[in-house]
Design a protein around this motif. Sequence first.
Motif, PDB file in Angstrom:
ATOM      1  N   GLY A  97      70.766  51.472 -14.908  1.00  0.00           N
ATOM      2  CA  GLY A  97      69.678  52.186 -15.568  1.00  0.00           C
ATOM      3  C   GLY A  97      68.346  51.728 -15.025  1.00  0.00           C
ATOM      4  O   GLY A  97      68.278  51.034 -14.010  1.00  0.00           O
ATOM      5  N   VAL A  98      67.259  52.113 -15.705  1.00  0.00           N
ATOM      6  CA  VAL A  98      65.918  51.779 -15.228  1.00  0.00           C
ATOM      7  C   VAL A  98      65.092  51.182 -16.356  1.00  0.00           C
ATOM      8  O   VAL A  98      65.439  51.281 -17.534  1.00  0.00           O
ATOM      9  CB  VAL A  98      65.197  53.026 -14.665  1.00  0.00           C
ATOM     10  CG1 VAL A  98      65.970  53.615 -13.501  1.00  0.00           C
ATOM     11  CG2 VAL A  98      64.996  54.077 -15.760  1.00  0.00           C
ATOM     12  N   ARG A 114      61.835  50.517 -12.608  1.00  0.00           N
ATOM     13  CA  ARG A 114      62.626  49.670 -11.712  1.00  0.00           C
ATOM     14  C   ARG A 114      64.110  49.888 -11.970  1.00  0.00           C
ATOM     15  O   ARG A 114      64.561  49.880 -13.118  1.00  0.00           O
ATOM     16  CB  ARG A 114      62.277  48.199 -11.893  1.00  0.00           C
ATOM     17  CG  ARG A 114      63.043  47.259 -10.956  1.00  0.00           C
ATOM     18  CD  ARG A 114      62.243  46.020 -10.709  1.00  0.00           C
ATOM     19  NE  ARG A 114      60.965  46.329 -10.054  1.00  0.00           N
ATOM     20  CZ  ARG A 114      59.842  45.629 -10.237  1.00  0.00           C
ATOM     21  NH1 ARG A 114      59.829  44.583 -11.026  1.00  0.00           N
ATOM     22  NH2 ARG A 114      58.741  45.984  -9.613  1.00  0.00           N
ATOM     23  N   LEU A 115      64.859  50.072 -10.900  1.00  0.00           N
ATOM     24  CA  LEU A 115      66.294  50.308 -10.992  1.00  0.00           C
ATOM     25  C   LEU A 115      67.029  48.991 -11.187  1.00  0.00           C
ATOM     26  O   LEU A 115      66.820  48.038 -10.450  1.00  0.00           O
ATOM     27  CB  LEU A 115      66.790  51.011  -9.734  1.00  0.00           C
ATOM     28  CG  LEU A 115      68.296  51.223  -9.601  1.00  0.00           C
ATOM     29  CD1 LEU A 115      68.814  52.131 -10.702  1.00  0.00           C
ATOM     30  CD2 LEU A 115      68.628  51.794  -8.226  1.00  0.00           C
ATOM     31  N   GLY A 117      70.987  47.665 -11.375  1.00  0.00           N
ATOM     32  CA  GLY A 117      72.402  48.015 -11.276  1.00  0.00           C
ATOM     33  C   GLY A 117      72.801  48.495  -9.895  1.00  0.00           C
ATOM     34  O   GLY A 117      71.962  48.772  -9.036  1.00  0.00           O
ATOM     35  N   GLY A 118      74.094  48.604  -9.705  1.00  0.00           N
ATOM     36  CA  GLY A 118      74.642  48.896  -8.388  1.00  0.00           C
ATOM     37  C   GLY A 118      74.667  50.367  -8.045  1.00  0.00           C
ATOM     38  O   GLY A 118      75.745  50.951  -7.890  1.00  0.00           O
ATOM     39  N   VAL A 119      73.506  50.972  -7.930  1.00  0.00           N
ATOM     40  CA  VAL A 119      73.382  52.376  -7.528  1.00  0.00           C
ATOM     41  C   VAL A 119      72.441  52.431  -6.328  1.00  0.00           C
ATOM     42  O   VAL A 119      71.425  51.732  -6.295  1.00  0.00           O
ATOM     43  CB  VAL A 119      72.821  53.240  -8.671  1.00  0.00           C
ATOM     44  CG1 VAL A 119      72.608  54.672  -8.213  1.00  0.00           C
ATOM     45  CG2 VAL A 119      73.758  53.212  -9.864  1.00  0.00           C
ATOM     46  N   ARG A 120      72.771  53.265  -5.344  1.00  0.00           N
ATOM     47  CA  ARG A 120      71.904  53.414  -4.182  1.00  0.00           C
ATOM     48  C   ARG A 120      70.647  54.170  -4.591  1.00  0.00           C
ATOM     49  O   ARG A 120      70.684  55.339  -4.975  1.00  0.00           O
ATOM     50  CB  ARG A 120      72.650  54.158  -3.079  1.00  0.00           C
ATOM     51  CG  ARG A 120      72.006  54.118  -1.729  1.00  0.00           C
ATOM     52  CD  ARG A 120      73.040  54.427  -0.645  1.00  0.00           C
ATOM     53  NE  ARG A 120      73.883  55.569  -0.992  1.00  0.00           N
ATOM     54  CZ  ARG A 120      73.565  56.836  -0.701  1.00  0.00           C
ATOM     55  NH1 ARG A 120      72.437  57.105  -0.074  1.00  0.00           N
ATOM     56  NH2 ARG A 120      74.381  57.807  -1.034  1.00  0.00           N
ATOM     57  N   ALA A 121      69.481  53.511  -4.525  1.00  0.00           N
ATOM     58  CA  ALA A 121      68.239  54.088  -5.034  1.00  0.00           C
ATOM     59  C   ALA A 121      67.876  55.392  -4.341  1.00  0.00           C
ATOM     60  O   ALA A 121      67.366  56.323  -4.972  1.00  0.00           O
ATOM     61  CB  ALA A 121      67.101  53.076  -4.898  1.00  0.00           C
TER      62      ALA A 121
END
Length: 283
Positions: A97-98, A114-115, A117-121
């Motif tokens: 999440g952000v 700000r992101l 976690g394991g996600v490609r921004a």
Amino acid sequence: MRGMRSPPREHWALPPRTHDALKADERARLLELVRDVLSRPTAPYAEDLQVRGVLAFAAARPGIRARLDAHGNAILEWKGKRRRAPLAYSAHLDHPGVELVGRVGRVGRAPVARLHGGVRATALVDAPVRFFDTRDGRAIATARVRTVRERDLELTDVRGELAPGAPGMWDLTPGRVRGTRLFARVCDDLLGAVAILFVLDRLWRERSDAGLIGVFTRAEETGFVGCLGLLRTRALRRDTRVIGLECSPQRASARPGRGAVVRVGDAASVFDPELSDALRSEE
């Protein structure tokens, strides 16, 4: 100030029966647990509503003991009567999440999230986001991601009122059952948490002799923060056997619908050969 976008539609209904593992009343209780847990927003470092929900679950079931460790992880226990090394299931209560961290630019001062976690921004450009108040789960604003710089997301089309530090999630449905599938903004790892709660509820209703510990950790997505804190403070007995429930990607040798998948290790080591073998023998 423009009003927020309408929330995505939800649809909660029991799917067609595909097996006889659960009775009709158990299926209904499980669906209610799924709806209750998935309806509460969460993000790394903003799992407050999920933790409160876990504690409320235990408070409604006398005999299930609840406690928080020094790092805010929730631990529930149905003690049972068997005197053997404790068995624990664990799941994490966060999801990528952000967090609103500030503003940039001279014209309009665009808000920045700000992101975590394991996600490609870079995959999030133009993604819709919904921000929440962690006190009650109420949505306070919606926005879209305009640009990305490393882990910082510049927002546009902001509707509602953003507050500093507000957590946000992708603006997807909390849950929608379609046929035999559930579509939701969070499966990893809230459905693992649901599974633990359901088993604890079943043990409690049956007044089972079997004991079980449920471990619900925080901030897993940012480096196992809650889990490592729990280990450092020794919140569990040293001989506790812990089985982590996770939502891992599909593999060629482990496909959904073919039964339980036991992950025996990672790139570093085999987790616990003896426990893994015991789980395999129970299939």
